[in-house]
Motif scaffolding. Structure first.
Motif: not given
Length: 169
Positions: A10, A14, A56, A60, A64-65, A131, A135, A139
């Motif tokens: 992950e 990211f 993004s 993401n 990413s997620f 950033t 992050w 999350k």
């Protein structure tokens, strides 16, 4: 090494999305800064970050997620853009401070000195601050539940538990 990569998949994804977003930010920022927004460098940076933020969100959410969730899409998107707005402020703050508090701008600096100061403050320091905040916030608040959005499984794999287990790993 493979286990380490798998464990931090992950974060690595990211980071890749962040790297692409960084290139988008830089391209838009410098494209505007050297053309239509010559006298408004902070605005150029903000526009670059906004364009990258739209990319993004999609990248993401879908990559990413992709297995995280826990929120309705509209709520998730609203939180994503809210936290991205806070991160945008964090991203622009060092350049604003450099330009308007430390006065690292003409006539105190040469054009090259101004570019170095803007790059270090806005692109490097600002990006790192934004950033790190993204992050944590994504999350914690935007995609809070692990396995909140299970990946789609092909129909033939859904019927065979052995195939399903190997695909999910």
């Amino acid at each position: 090494m493979r286990e380490l990569l798998k464990k931090h998949r992950e974060l690595l994804r990211f980071a890749v999305v962040g790297g692409i977003s960084f290139v988008i930010t830089m391209s838009v920022n410098y494209g505007l800064k050297f053309t239509v927004l010559r006298t408004h460098p902070v605005t150029a940076l903000i526009v670059g970050v906004l364009v990258a933020t739209i990319f993004s969100y999609v990248a993401n959410r879908e990559w990413s997620f992709r297995t995280r969730g826990g929120r309705e899409r509209a709520h998730e998107a609203a939180l994503f853009f809210l936290f991205s707005g806070v991160a945008l402020g964090l991203n622009a703050l060092p350049q604003w401070f450099s330009r308007y508090v430390l006065h690292l701008q003409p006539p105190r600096l040469s054009p090259f000195g101004v570019e170095v100061a803007d790059f270090v403050s806005g692109i490097i320091i600002g990006t790192l601050l934004g950033t790190a905040f993204r992050w944590w916030a994504f999350k914690k608040w935007v995609f809070p539940e692990e396995d909140g959005r299970p990946r789609a499984v092909p129909a033939e794999a859904a019927e065979d538990p052995d195939i399903h287990d190997s695909k999910a790993a």
